[in-house]
Motif scaffolding. Structure first.
Motif, PDB file in Angstrom:
ATOM      1  N   VAL A 289      -8.276  -0.167  -0.815  1.00  0.00           N
ATOM      2  CA  VAL A 289      -8.833   0.685   0.240  1.00  0.00           C
ATOM      3  C   VAL A 289     -10.079   1.389  -0.309  1.00  0.00           C
ATOM      4  O   VAL A 289     -10.051   1.945  -1.407  1.00  0.00           O
ATOM      5  CB  VAL A 289      -7.801   1.736   0.709  1.00  0.00           C
ATOM      6  CG1 VAL A 289      -8.452   2.775   1.623  1.00  0.00           C
ATOM      7  CG2 VAL A 289      -6.638   1.054   1.430  1.00  0.00           C
ATOM      8  N   VAL A 290     -11.163   1.337   0.465  1.00  0.00           N
ATOM      9  CA  VAL A 290     -12.398   2.005   0.072  1.00  0.00           C
ATOM     10  C   VAL A 290     -12.360   3.437   0.595  1.00  0.00           C
ATOM     11  O   VAL A 290     -11.976   3.675   1.738  1.00  0.00           O
ATOM     12  CB  VAL A 290     -13.622   1.254   0.643  1.00  0.00           C
ATOM     13  CG1 VAL A 290     -14.906   1.925   0.214  1.00  0.00           C
ATOM     14  CG2 VAL A 290     -13.612  -0.170   0.171  1.00  0.00           C
ATOM     15  N   ALA A 291     -12.745   4.388  -0.245  1.00  0.00           N
ATOM     16  CA  ALA A 291     -12.574   5.810   0.098  1.00  0.00           C
ATOM     17  C   ALA A 291     -13.353   6.226   1.334  1.00  0.00           C
ATOM     18  O   ALA A 291     -12.993   7.201   1.987  1.00  0.00           O
ATOM     19  CB  ALA A 291     -12.965   6.681  -1.096  1.00  0.00           C
ATOM     20  N   GLY A 292     -14.434   5.528   1.683  1.00  0.00           N
ATOM     21  CA  GLY A 292     -15.212   5.894   2.860  1.00  0.00           C
ATOM     22  C   GLY A 292     -16.232   4.814   3.161  1.00  0.00           C
ATOM     23  O   GLY A 292     -16.252   3.768   2.491  1.00  0.00           O
TER      24      GLY A 292
ATOM     25  N   GLY B 117     -12.026  13.935   2.161  1.00  0.00           N
ATOM     26  CA  GLY B 117     -13.187  13.056   1.976  1.00  0.00           C
ATOM     27  C   GLY B 117     -13.792  13.257   0.600  1.00  0.00           C
ATOM     28  O   GLY B 117     -14.432  12.358   0.062  1.00  0.00           O
TER      29      GLY B 117
ATOM     30  N   GLN C  52       0.824  -1.207   0.000  1.00  0.00           N
ATOM     31  CA  GLN C  52       0.000   0.000   0.000  1.00  0.00           C
ATOM     32  C   GLN C  52       0.860   1.260   0.000  1.00  0.00           C
ATOM     33  O   GLN C  52       1.964   1.262   0.549  1.00  0.00           O
ATOM     34  CB  GLN C  52      -0.914   0.034   1.236  1.00  0.00           C
ATOM     35  CG  GLN C  52      -2.092  -0.911   1.139  1.00  0.00           C
ATOM     36  CD  GLN C  52      -2.979  -0.861   2.370  1.00  0.00           C
ATOM     37  OE1 GLN C  52      -2.505  -0.594   3.465  1.00  0.00           O
ATOM     38  NE2 GLN C  52      -4.258  -1.138   2.183  1.00  0.00           N
TER      39      GLN C  52
ATOM     40  N   LEU D  87      -5.896  13.018   0.425  1.00  0.00           N
ATOM     41  CA  LEU D  87      -5.946  12.505  -0.940  1.00  0.00           C
ATOM     42  C   LEU D  87      -7.021  13.236  -1.734  1.00  0.00           C
ATOM     43  O   LEU D  87      -8.128  13.444  -1.239  1.00  0.00           O
ATOM     44  CB  LEU D  87      -6.286  11.010  -0.936  1.00  0.00           C
ATOM     45  CG  LEU D  87      -5.284  10.050  -0.306  1.00  0.00           C
ATOM     46  CD1 LEU D  87      -5.826   8.618  -0.378  1.00  0.00           C
ATOM     47  CD2 LEU D  87      -3.921  10.134  -1.006  1.00  0.00           C
ATOM     48  N   PHE D  88      -6.712  13.598  -2.966  1.00  0.00           N
ATOM     49  CA  PHE D  88      -7.756  14.139  -3.839  1.00  0.00           C
ATOM     50  C   PHE D  88      -7.768  13.400  -5.179  1.00  0.00           C
ATOM     51  O   PHE D  88      -8.686  12.675  -5.480  1.00  0.00           O
ATOM     52  CB  PHE D  88      -7.595  15.651  -4.025  1.00  0.00           C
ATOM     53  CG  PHE D  88      -8.670  16.259  -4.879  1.00  0.00           C
ATOM     54  CD1 PHE D  88      -9.999  16.219  -4.472  1.00  0.00           C
ATOM     55  CD2 PHE D  88      -8.364  16.857  -6.094  1.00  0.00           C
ATOM     56  CE1 PHE D  88     -11.009  16.758  -5.271  1.00  0.00           C
ATOM     57  CE2 PHE D  88      -9.369  17.408  -6.890  1.00  0.00           C
ATOM     58  CZ  PHE D  88     -10.689  17.352  -6.477  1.00  0.00           C
ATOM     59  N   CYS D  89      -6.698  13.548  -5.969  1.00  0.00           N
ATOM     60  CA  CYS D  89      -6.703  12.906  -7.291  1.00  0.00           C
ATOM     61  C   CYS D  89      -6.279  11.442  -7.233  1.00  0.00           C
ATOM     62  O   CYS D  89      -6.614  10.649  -8.100  1.00  0.00           O
ATOM     63  CB  CYS D  89      -5.798  13.649  -8.271  1.00  0.00           C
ATOM     64  SG  CYS D  89      -4.032  13.341  -7.991  1.00  0.00           S
TER      65      CYS D  89
ATOM     66  N   MET E 277     -13.008  13.293  -3.134  1.00  0.00           N
ATOM     67  CA  MET E 277     -11.943  12.825  -4.024  1.00  0.00           C
ATOM     68  C   MET E 277     -12.448  12.822  -5.461  1.00  0.00           C
ATOM     69  O   MET E 277     -13.652  12.821  -5.701  1.00  0.00           O
ATOM     70  CB  MET E 277     -11.546  11.378  -3.672  1.00  0.00           C
ATOM     71  CG  MET E 277     -10.761  11.243  -2.400  1.00  0.00           C
ATOM     72  SD  MET E 277     -10.127   9.553  -2.240  1.00  0.00           S
ATOM     73  CE  MET E 277      -8.853   9.543  -3.522  1.00  0.00           C
TER      74      MET E 277
ATOM     75  N   ARG F 205      -7.592  11.321   7.282  1.00  0.00           N
ATOM     76  CA  ARG F 205      -7.902  11.729   5.906  1.00  0.00           C
ATOM     77  C   ARG F 205      -7.316  13.079   5.547  1.00  0.00           C
ATOM     78  O   ARG F 205      -7.498  13.572   4.444  1.00  0.00           O
ATOM     79  CB  ARG F 205      -9.400  11.678   5.692  1.00  0.00           C
ATOM     80  CG  ARG F 205      -9.895  10.229   5.935  1.00  0.00           C
ATOM     81  CD  ARG F 205     -11.153   9.954   5.260  1.00  0.00           C
ATOM     82  NE  ARG F 205     -12.221  10.762   5.808  1.00  0.00           N
ATOM     83  CZ  ARG F 205     -13.427  10.842   5.252  1.00  0.00           C
ATOM     84  NH1 ARG F 205     -13.666  10.212   4.134  1.00  0.00           N
ATOM     85  NH2 ARG F 205     -14.352  11.570   5.808  1.00  0.00           N
TER      86      ARG F 205
ATOM     87  N   HIS G 261      -5.312   6.867   4.951  1.00  0.00           N
ATOM     88  CA  HIS G 261      -6.738   6.998   4.660  1.00  0.00           C
ATOM     89  C   HIS G 261      -7.508   5.820   5.276  1.00  0.00           C
ATOM     90  O   HIS G 261      -8.546   6.002   5.912  1.00  0.00           O
ATOM     91  CB  HIS G 261      -6.943   7.036   3.142  1.00  0.00           C
ATOM     92  CG  HIS G 261      -8.258   7.602   2.718  1.00  0.00           C
ATOM     93  ND1 HIS G 261      -8.441   8.930   2.435  1.00  0.00           N
ATOM     94  CD2 HIS G 261      -9.466   7.014   2.539  1.00  0.00           C
ATOM     95  CE1 HIS G 261      -9.701   9.144   2.088  1.00  0.00           C
ATOM     96  NE2 HIS G 261     -10.349   7.984   2.144  1.00  0.00           N
ATOM     97  N   ALA G 262      -6.951   4.607   5.103  1.00  0.00           N
ATOM     98  CA  ALA G 262      -7.617   3.419   5.643  1.00  0.00           C
ATOM     99  C   ALA G 262      -7.675   3.469   7.168  1.00  0.00           C
ATOM    100  O   ALA G 262      -8.587   2.918   7.784  1.00  0.00           O
ATOM    101  CB  ALA G 262      -6.895   2.162   5.179  1.00  0.00           C
TER     102      ALA G 262
ATOM    103  N   ASP H 284     -19.530  10.309   4.196  1.00  0.00           N
ATOM    104  CA  ASP H 284     -18.171  10.658   4.635  1.00  0.00           C
ATOM    105  C   ASP H 284     -17.198  10.690   3.464  1.00  0.00           C
ATOM    106  O   ASP H 284     -16.020  11.008   3.644  1.00  0.00           O
ATOM    107  CB  ASP H 284     -17.685   9.719   5.751  1.00  0.00           C
ATOM    108  CG  ASP H 284     -17.542   8.288   5.291  1.00  0.00           C
ATOM    109  OD1 ASP H 284     -17.878   7.993   4.127  1.00  0.00           O
ATOM    110  OD2 ASP H 284     -17.102   7.449   6.097  1.00  0.00           O
ATOM    111  N   ALA H 285     -17.670  10.349   2.274  1.00  0.00           N
ATOM    112  CA  ALA H 285     -16.805  10.465   1.097  1.00  0.00           C
ATOM    113  C   ALA H 285     -17.640  10.832  -0.114  1.00  0.00           C
ATOM    114  O   ALA H 285     -18.827  10.493  -0.195  1.00  0.00           O
ATOM    115  CB  ALA H 285     -16.053   9.156   0.846  1.00  0.00           C
TER     116      ALA H 285
ATOM    117  N   LEU I 210      -7.584   4.191  -5.605  1.00  0.00           N
ATOM    118  CA  LEU I 210      -7.372   3.789  -4.213  1.00  0.00           C
ATOM    119  C   LEU I 210      -7.879   2.358  -3.996  1.00  0.00           C
ATOM    120  O   LEU I 210      -7.230   1.542  -3.334  1.00  0.00           O
ATOM    121  CB  LEU I 210      -8.113   4.766  -3.297  1.00  0.00           C
ATOM    122  CG  LEU I 210      -7.850   4.720  -1.799  1.00  0.00           C
ATOM    123  CD1 LEU I 210      -6.386   5.021  -1.502  1.00  0.00           C
ATOM    124  CD2 LEU I 210      -8.751   5.722  -1.073  1.00  0.00           C
TER     125      LEU I 210
END
Ligand SMILES: Cc1cc2nc3c(=O)[nH]c(=O)nc-3n(C[C@H](O)[C@H](O)[C@H](O)COP(=O)(O)OP(=O)(O)OC[C@H]3O[C@@H](n4cnc5c(N)ncnc54)[C@H](O)[C@@H]3O)c2cc1C
Ligand code: FES
Lengths: 81, 456
Positions: free
Chosen positions: B157-160, B141, A19, A45-47, B143, A31, A26-27, B261-262, B151
């Motif tokens: 990994v799940v974003a939210g 949150g 990872q 994180l954004f993109c 993205m 965040r 994030h996990a 939350d995402a 991701l």
């Protein structure tokens, strides 16, 4: 390989090997890990693919590393940029 | 060693081109900044996460209440079309984890681990998400849709836990379906477009869409047309979004709030043109107004020895990108195209043009901007500063940038470029970035800069 930890501002963060640092943070429910220069706004994180530079942090003393691209290694010390 | 061909970008386009050229007898290098082959569509988790395992049952387990999302997600089996692309790369030198930051004529390809030289070049650097600003879009949150997808695909990994998916385009479907199947609660897909009947002309694509729709139905994910997320709220993180019914010009009609939350949001894609523009390749406009590399029917750019393929030449999905790559590969080796390739490509290109028509981005998003809405995330330029610059006479994108400084930060306008251009009433100009990726001073010192950073 089983999981390991990195350290974010003193706090241990579990990582599944392979990872990125950004994904592991994030996990773990972290965040955002830096604030912006002017308004002090939180950023994470954004993109997700290395384009936006929102996710910058410092890894083992090296500043301005993109968390979304950088694979975590056991024992990495991560702090806000 | 000088390669016969250097391919930059190991997505479907670059992989197909590299494989084709190697089979035609050329010495080929395939370079990508990612550590894995596949690009965006075929993004693989690294082997430590189980990527590359061909398992019998690729389905995800639904989460139990007390299970953490991350524990539950297993790497899915790679798709067969990815394995086929990969297996054709026999004999190709892979340079993975190598970020290319500059390309010089003749052709020296500088990456962060060194320099490669080649007789010819093929650029297949793909695209990135197109985003438009709205109040709260810089909250953690929120993205990009592609980011949430990367991701999940690359890191499992799940974003939210409660995720809204919004924007426009067919890509929202696999994103929402993937998140739902991985255990997230997807509170809805909010698709700005309303009329999609024209897509019925492409039964195969319709069937693909129906597959995703079935997944969404299984997980009770509502799919709303003619709706958009117009604001995001939260103190330090996303807590809820405002969703609006929108009219044909994308102005909000009626709003409601949804907790989540995402948010995964994307309004299509922007081709990555840094390297071809550096080389001086001529650009043109795609049917959606995007700047793209101009290529002929052999995928040749205006610069001798440089081909381009995939989404740098126009956004149209993985199948089109792969067909582009095959055509480019045969053009480079001078070998005849297999039957049907050109016809399939024409059809895929026509479908891409139809998608641009069915899923346009309308300027009504500008109505959501408030004085303090951040337009440029890097330099933190609020909408008010754009308006002030316009009042001072900055009428085009270039003078807006000079006066208000949007697009002058770390991302060099990749995120706000579309929005700033549309605020100036223009289509986004092709990027001018002498350095495609940030690099160390050491590397830079060894590189003769030809132009200055007066990016317009
Ligand atoms: C974040 C994201 C996620 C996406 N996910 C999906 C999906 O799940 N399903 C789907 O149908 N479509 C997805 N897409 C759409 C995607 O663009 C196409 O489906 C398809 O992957 C395009 O193929 P391509 O070969 O043109 O480019 P890509 O697949 O984008 O491949 C381009 C490659 O070039 C590399 N690259 C770029 N610049 C450099 C550089 N300077 N140096 C070295 N390497 C470089 C990139 O790392 C990348 O691997 C996604 C798009 C994005 C932006
Ligand atoms: S999340 Fe955009 S660069 Fe890392």
């Amino acid at each position: 390989m089983s999981g390991f930890e990195i350290v974010f501002s003193g706090r241990p963060i579990p990582v599944r090997p392979g990872q990125t640092i950004g994904a592991a943070l994030h996990a773990a429910g972290i965040r955002s890990w830096r604030t912006t220069r002017i308004n002090g706004r939180p950023r994470g994180l954004f993109c997700g693919i290395g384009v936006c530079f929102d996710c910058l942090l410092t890894v083992n003393g090296e500043p301005n590393v993109r968390a979304c691209l950088t694979v975590a290694r056991p024992g990495d010390e991560v702090t806000t940029s | 060693m000088k390669y016969d061909l250097i391919v930059i970008g190991a997505g479907p386009a670059g992989m197909a081109a590299a494989g084709t050229a190697a089979r035609g007898g050329l010495r080929v290098a395939l370079v990508d900044s990612a550590a894995q082959l596949g690009g965006q569509f075929h993004r693989q988790p690294p082997p430590e996460l189980g990527g590359g395992n061909v398992r019998d049952d690729p389905t995800h387990e639904r989460l139990g209440r007390d299970q953490s999302i991350e524990q539950a997600i297993q790497a899915p089996a790679p798709r067969r079309d990815f394995l086929r692309l990969r297996d054709r790369l026999t004999g190709v030198d892979l340079h993975l984890g190598c970020r290319v930051w500059a390309v010089e004529p003749s052709f020296a390809v500088h990456h962060d681990g060194g320099t490669l030289t080649g007789e010819r070049l093929l650029i297949a650097t793909g695209a990135h998400d197109r985003v438009v600003p709205f109040p709260g879009w810089d909250l953690p949150g929120v993205m990009t849709a592609g980011g949430a997808q990367a991701l999940l695909k690359g890191n499992l990994v799940v974003a939210g836990r409660r995720i809204a998916v919004a924007g426009t385009g067919p890509f929202l479907l696999p994103v929402a379906a993937g998140l739902a199947a991985a255990g997230a609660r997807v509170v809805g897909v909010f698709e700005a477009a309303r009329q999609m009947g024209a897509l019925a002309r492409y039964p195969a694509k319709l069937a693909e869409g129906a597959g995703y729709a079935a997944t969404l139905a299984r997980y009770r994910v509502p799919y709303h047309r003619g709706q958009a997320v117009v604001a995001a709220h939260g103190a330090d993180e996303l807590a809820k979004v405002t969703v609006a019914k929108i009219d044909d010009g994308w102005r909000a009609i009626r709003t409601r709030e949804i907790e989540c939350d995402a948010l995964a949001v994307g309004y299509g894609f922007v081709p990555q043109l840094d390297l071809p523009v550096q080389l001086g390749c001529a650009t043109t406009r795609d049917s959606d107004g995007s700047a793209i590399v101009a290529v002929d029917d052999q995928m040749r750019t205006s610069i001798t020895g440089v081909h381009a393929a995939g989404e740098t030449t126009g956004v149209g999905g993985a199948e089109l990108a792969e067909l582009d790559g095959i055509i480019a590969g045969h053009s480079i080796t001078g070998t005849p195209l297999p039957d049907g390739v050109r016809r399939r490509r024409e059809r895929a290109r026509a479908f891409a043009r139809l998608l641009h028509e069915v899923f346009p981005v309308r300027d009504g998003w500008r109505d959501r901007l408030r004085a303090d809405t951040i337009v440029c995330r890097c330099e933190e330029v609020p909408y008010q500063a754009i308006c002030d610059a316009q009042a001072l006479g900055a009428v085009d994108t270039r003078s807006l940038k000079l006066l208000a400084r949007p697009g002058m930060g770390w991302c060099q306008g990749r995120m706000c470029g579309y929005a700033v251009a549309r605020l100036a009433g223009e289509d986004p100009p092709p990027p001018r970035r002498p350095i495609a990726q940030p690099i160390s001073l050491q590397n830079l010192a060894a590189y003769p800069l030809r132009s200055t950073n007066d990016d317009a």
